[in-house]
Design a protein around this motif. Structure first.
Motif, mmCIF file in Angstrom:
data_model
loop_
_atom_site.group_PDB
_atom_site.id
_atom_site.type_symbol
_atom_site.label_atom_id
_atom_site.label_comp_id
_atom_site.label_asym_id
_atom_site.label_seq_id
_atom_site.Cartn_x
_atom_site.Cartn_y
_atom_site.Cartn_z
ATOM 1 N N MET A 63 0.843 -1.173 0.000
ATOM 2 C CA MET A 63 0.000 0.000 0.000
ATOM 3 C C MET A 63 0.889 1.236 0.000
ATOM 4 N N SER A 64 0.548 2.203 -0.824
ATOM 5 C CA SER A 64 1.256 3.486 -0.787
ATOM 6 C C SER A 64 0.263 4.569 -0.400
ATOM 7 N N LEU A 65 0.765 5.549 0.333
ATOM 8 C CA LEU A 65 -0.080 6.617 0.852
ATOM 9 C C LEU A 65 0.685 7.924 0.710
ATOM 10 N N THR A 66 0.114 8.865 -0.040
ATOM 11 C CA THR A 66 0.747 10.169 -0.253
ATOM 12 C C THR A 66 -0.246 11.252 0.144
ATOM 13 N N ILE A 67 0.248 12.230 0.887
ATOM 14 C CA ILE A 67 -0.580 13.365 1.270
ATOM 15 C C ILE A 67 0.079 14.628 0.734
ATOM 16 N N TYR A 92 -4.097 7.116 -2.205
ATOM 17 C CA TYR A 92 -3.578 5.833 -1.749
ATOM 18 C C TYR A 92 -3.816 4.784 -2.817
ATOM 19 N N GLU A 93 -2.890 3.835 -2.856
ATOM 20 C CA GLU A 93 -2.934 2.738 -3.820
ATOM 21 C C GLU A 93 -2.770 1.440 -3.052
ATOM 22 N N ARG A 94 -3.603 0.489 -3.406
ATOM 23 C CA ARG A 94 -3.528 -0.827 -2.775
ATOM 24 C C ARG A 94 -3.929 -1.863 -3.812
ATOM 25 N N ASP A 95 -3.064 -2.825 -4.029
ATOM 26 C CA ASP A 95 -3.337 -3.925 -4.963
ATOM 27 C C ASP A 95 -3.745 -3.424 -6.348
ATOM 28 N N GLY A 96 -3.080 -2.368 -6.801
ATOM 29 C CA GLY A 96 -3.345 -1.848 -8.138
ATOM 30 C C GLY A 96 -4.554 -0.936 -8.248
ATOM 31 N N THR A 97 -5.241 -0.697 -7.147
ATOM 32 C CA THR A 97 -6.406 0.183 -7.142
ATOM 33 C C THR A 97 -6.042 1.468 -6.425
ATOM 34 N N GLU A 98 -6.377 2.596 -7.045
ATOM 35 C CA GLU A 98 -6.055 3.894 -6.467
ATOM 36 C C GLU A 98 -7.337 4.629 -6.100
ATOM 37 N N ASP A 99 -7.290 5.369 -5.007
ATOM 38 C CA ASP A 99 -8.389 6.245 -4.612
ATOM 39 C C ASP A 99 -7.762 7.541 -4.108
ATOM 40 N N HIS A 100 -8.531 8.605 -4.144
ATOM 41 C CA HIS A 100 -8.031 9.898 -3.680
ATOM 42 C C HIS A 100 -9.197 10.786 -3.276
ATOM 43 N N TRP A 101 -8.874 11.767 -2.450
ATOM 44 C CA TRP A 101 -9.863 12.768 -2.035
ATOM 45 C C TRP A 101 -9.120 14.007 -1.571
ATOM 46 N N SER A 102 -9.880 15.089 -1.401
ATOM 47 C CA SER A 102 -9.288 16.302 -0.842
ATOM 48 C C SER A 102 -10.062 16.710 0.404
ATOM 49 N N GLY A 103 -9.360 17.422 1.274
ATOM 50 C CA GLY A 103 -9.963 17.887 2.515
ATOM 51 C C GLY A 103 -9.814 16.874 3.640
ATOM 52 N N LEU A 104 -10.158 17.313 4.840
ATOM 53 C CA LEU A 104 -10.128 16.449 6.014
ATOM 54 C C LEU A 104 -11.379 15.587 5.964
ATOM 55 N N ASN A 105 -11.191 14.280 5.774
ATOM 56 C CA ASN A 105 -12.317 13.360 5.596
ATOM 57 C C ASN A 105 -12.140 12.165 6.537
ATOM 58 N N PRO A 106 -12.621 12.276 7.771
ATOM 59 C CA PRO A 106 -12.425 11.201 8.746
ATOM 60 C C PRO A 106 -12.945 9.837 8.290
ATOM 61 N N THR A 107 -14.048 9.801 7.563
ATOM 62 C CA THR A 107 -14.590 8.521 7.094
ATOM 63 C C THR A 107 -13.616 7.831 6.153
ATOM 64 N N LYS A 108 -13.071 8.573 5.200
ATOM 65 C CA LYS A 108 -12.104 7.997 4.256
ATOM 66 C C LYS A 108 -10.820 7.604 4.971
ATOM 67 N N ILE A 109 -10.391 8.431 5.919
ATOM 68 C CA ILE A 109 -9.172 8.124 6.671
ATOM 69 C C ILE A 109 -9.346 6.804 7.418
ATOM 70 N N ARG A 110 -10.470 6.644 8.112
ATOM 71 C CA ARG A 110 -10.734 5.393 8.840
ATOM 72 C C ARG A 110 -10.755 4.197 7.895
#
Length: 90
Positions: A1-5, A62-80
């Protein structure tokens, strides 16, 4: 998993997002968009041209197993959600 902010100086939502990941034991790659013009172009660029199309920081990618997702802003639901994915794979 990769995670970039993608962050900017003095950004409260950026700091809180980073803290939430670090508190969970995840160490993201942090990119300052104020000192990295290519990163700013990437997160604000047209999605049809490979950009993400966001206008506020932070931007989390963030990328995990070839799937990428992204968002902007402080998003506690996505972070969890990302933390849950990361801890489930350990």
């Amino acid at each position: 998993m990769s995670l970039t902010i993608y962050t900017k100086p003095g950004c409260f939502p950026c700091r809180k997002t980073i803290e939430k990941f670090q508190d969970a034991g995840l160490i993201p790659q942090i990119v300052d968009i104020s000192s990295t013009p290519a990163a700013l172009d990437y997160i604000t660029g047209d999605p049809a041209e490979g950009g993400l199309g966001y206008s506020q920081a932070p931007v989390v990618v963030y990328e995990r197993d070839g799937t990428e997702d992204h968002w902007s802003g402080l998003n506690p639901t996505k972070i969890r959600h990302v933390i849950a994915l990361a801890t489930a794979s350990k």
